[in-house]
Design an enzyme around this catalytic site. Structure first.
Site, PDB file in Angstrom:
ATOM      1  N   LYS A  23       0.825  -1.223   0.000  1.00  0.00           N
ATOM      2  CA  LYS A  23       0.000   0.000   0.000  1.00  0.00           C
ATOM      3  C   LYS A  23       0.854   1.266   0.000  1.00  0.00           C
ATOM      4  O   LYS A  23       0.638   2.168  -0.816  1.00  0.00           O
ATOM      5  CB  LYS A  23      -0.927   0.021   1.239  1.00  0.00           C
ATOM      6  CG  LYS A  23      -1.880  -1.153   1.340  1.00  0.00           C
ATOM      7  CD  LYS A  23      -2.780  -1.051   2.548  1.00  0.00           C
ATOM      8  CE  LYS A  23      -2.032  -1.087   3.885  1.00  0.00           C
ATOM      9  NZ  LYS A  23      -1.274  -2.316   4.129  1.00  0.00           N
ATOM     10  N   SER A  62      -6.961  -0.772   7.012  1.00  0.00           N
ATOM     11  CA  SER A  62      -8.426  -0.639   6.995  1.00  0.00           C
ATOM     12  C   SER A  62      -9.118  -1.993   6.792  1.00  0.00           C
ATOM     13  O   SER A  62      -9.686  -2.245   5.738  1.00  0.00           O
ATOM     14  CB  SER A  62      -8.892   0.390   5.962  1.00  0.00           C
ATOM     15  OG  SER A  62      -8.239   0.271   4.725  1.00  0.00           O
TER      16      SER A  62
END
Lengths: 430, 204
Positions: free
Chosen positions: B17, B85
């Site tokens: 990410k 998340s």
């Protein structure tokens, strides 16, 4: 041994699309009837041959973009081979990277399906997708025409030619030799790359279009000097198709198509000269060296082949037409082209406002009007032409209503080139 | 053009990410897009300082990131978030809130636990598997992958370049960023294209 060979050859069924650039359905039927194209005839017997509508304008860059995305130009963003840069009169050339929609192979690639896309016009420069790609017209640099890069050496070693040398098309002996050689090399490359694993195989022969631009007279007139050569070329095209068909099996789903039709040119029609003569267009110097010589009084101008743009204030550097005046101008232009005649024949068959033929986010970029001529009148956007009508060395012109499609899918009405991607995608969803 | 939007990365620790978010940031800056990156690790040292890894704290952390991203996006900025998340419900809650005013583009960095353990750049998986780190997502805490992300980057299999191109292409297709100006031909190529078109009668 053959048992082992069969095991090794076992593969997943493929969707196969063979494209013949610019081949009219009416011509294909004639060629089949004459026994010139037995392989294609065999395919048609087990399938269906349709006459198909091409895009507007009916040129390869727009039509193939509609094929590969299944959308209209206001969605895929390609309206021609050329555009004017934003707020400028300089020309830009839209390419594969300007395409605004995902292609069929982008979509099926997301489901891990592989595609081999070979010589499809409008795919230059090559970009990554799941599978392999060789760019078609207007591909320039072979290195930038291949994905993955490893294909470059292979194509080079096979002496692959992207296109015939049309600069020498007037030298007929050279032109035919070039056509035959280029097709032969293309055939070999298609054959070789068939062995690459894929789920969708798209291969387009573009040399047909080249022949027709310069030699359509020789195709339709049996008494023409080079009729035999033209027919021999079509036999070779059929052989190339046959070589691919021989590799397919009952489980494969095989289709063929063209991106527009062709007919003989009676005369070329220079739209900008007509606009000048009727007070819609004014050049600062006449004939102009470029579109930048447009005077601010200009109301409308044309771009190849049949696109008319209103010279709007705010959109072009010298644009002077106010939005409130546009509806009247559109009507005036319609009247002008509806009444345009040459030797007692109507030049324009249909007149389209952009709102009536396009829909999508890029409608703003669309030409205000697209014209469709009657057969024989080849529309041109060349700003430099001094006369409204002329006849040059070109022999064939594109037609919109005479492309062809071979598929076993049933259509209740005439298919349109935007319909083809749906047939392919259905095969992968079904 | 240059509408604000949220580019929301989600995926396990070490799935790429942060790496991808930095590369996307570079590409967008080149195209004149305003960008702000909210990196999960960084956010925890300021905006969410003091929060732990319980479900409640994780949710609070994501809601805060989502809130800031939303404010940025509605002011014409591309807000890139790169936090694990893990919970679908909270991601979808943020999406709903952002989508009132701007686009929300979810990028799922998909990578198997086996691959992550094998790579284990930060040495965290070894520790988590040995029980030295508690509430470790994917090992001792759940991770709920998105059901309909706009982009899936198979970071365990494909190259960084491939993942990056997928994201950029999607943003172009969604008309959130301008198309690469270098997609144009070079001058020599343009001349050659013009010549070819002229030969076929397409250019005066």
């Amino acid at each position: 041994m053959s048992f082992l060979k069969n095991i090794l050859k076992k593969r997943e069924p493929r969707v196969v699309m063979i494209g013949l650039d610019g081949v009219p359905q009416t011509l294909l039927k004639k060629l089949m009837d004459k026994g010139i194209c037995p392989n294609i005839k065999k395919l048609v017997k087990s399938s269906r041959l349709y006459q198909m509508d091409a895009s507007l304008p009916e040129i390869s860059s727009v039509s193939w973009a509609s094929f590969m995305t299944g959308t209209n130009p206001a969605r895929h963003g390609i309206f021609g081979f050329t555009e004017l840069k934003p707020n400028s009169y300089s020309i830009s050339f839209p390419n594969y990277l300007s395409l605004k929609e995902k292609t069929i192979w982008d979509r099926i690639g997301e489901k891990d399906k592989k595609s081999s896309i070979l010589n499809l016009p409008g795919t230059y420069p090559a970009r990554e997708h799941k599978g392999i790609l060789i760019s078609g017209f207007v591909a320039i640099d072979l290195k930038k025409s291949v994905y993955p890069q490893s294909l470059y050496e292979k194509l080079k070693s096979m002496d692959y030619r992207i296109d015939v040398d049309t600069t020498r098309a007037k030298d007929k002996d050279f032109f035919y030799k070039d056509l035959f050689e280029t097709l032969e090399k293309r055939k070999k490359v298609f054959s070789e790359l068939w062995d690459e694993q894929c789920d969708l195989f798209v291969a387009v022969i573009t040399d047909t279009d080249r022949l027709q631009h310069f030699e359509f007279d020789a195709i339709v007139d049996e008494n023409a000097e080079r009729y035999e050569s033209a027919m021999r070329f079509y036999q070779k095209v059929d052989e190339a198709v046959g070589e691919i068909l021989d590799k397919t099996n009952d489980k494969d789903f095989v289709m063929m198509m063209s991106d527009h039709g062709f007919t003989q040119i009676e005369e070329e029609v220079y739209l900008n000269r007509i606009l000048v003569q009727n007070g819609f267009l004014k050049w600062e110097e006449d004939p102009p060296s470029e579109f930048g010589k447009m005077a601010k009084e200009t109301i409308a101008f044309a771009m190849d082949p049949s696109r008319i743009y209103i010279h709007r204030k705010g959109k072009y550097p010298k644009g002077s037409v106010e939005e409130k005046d546009v509806p009247k101008i559109k009507e005036d232009l319609k009247n002008l082209f509806a009444s345009l005649e040459r030797n007692g024949k109507k030049v324009i068959k249909s007149f389209f406002f952009k709102e009536d033929i396009y829909e999508g986010d890029y409608l703003d970029l669309a030409p205000d009007i697209v014209l469709l001529s009657n057969y024989g009148f080849d529309l041109k956007g060349n700003p430099k032409a001094k006369e409204p009508f002329d006849k040059t060395h070109f022999s064939g012109m594109h037609t919109r209503d005479d492309a062809f499609l071979i598929t076993d899918k049933e259509f209740s009405k005439k298919p349109h080139i935007e319909d083809v991607s749906k047939i392919i995608l259905e095969k992968f969803n079904g | 053009m240059n509408k604000g939007f949220v580019l929301w990365f989600t995926g396990l620790s070490g799935s790429g990410k942060s790496t991808l978010s930095k590369l996307v940031e570079e590409r967008l800056l080149e195209r004149g897009v305003k960008v702000e990156v909210l990196d999960g690790d960084e956010v925890r040292t300021n905006l969410s300082k003091g929060l732990g890894f319980s479900k409640e704290d994780r949710d609070t952390n994501i809601r805060r990131i989502g809130y800031v991203a939303k404010l940025l996006s509605r002011n014409g900025v591309c807000a890139i978030t790169a936090a694990i998340s893990p919970y679908r419900e909270i991601r979808d809650e943020v999406r709903k809130s952002v989508e009132e005013r701007a686009a929300f583009v979810e990028v799922y960095c998909e990578c198997s636990i086996e691959k992550l353990t094998e790579r284990d750049v930060k040495g965290l998986y070894k520790k988590a598997l040995a029980g030295e780190i508690k509430n470790f997502t994917g090992v001792s805490d759940p991770y709920e992958p998105p059901l309909n992300p706009e982009v899936v980057c198979k970071t365990g299999e494909e190259s960084v370049e491939t993942s990056l191109n997928k994201i950029i292409k999607t943003l172009e297709m969604m008309k959130l960023i301008p198309v690469d100006p270098s997609a144009d031909y070079t001058e020599e190529e343009e001349e050659e294209v013009a010549k070819r078109l002229k030969d076929l009668g397409y250019l005066g």
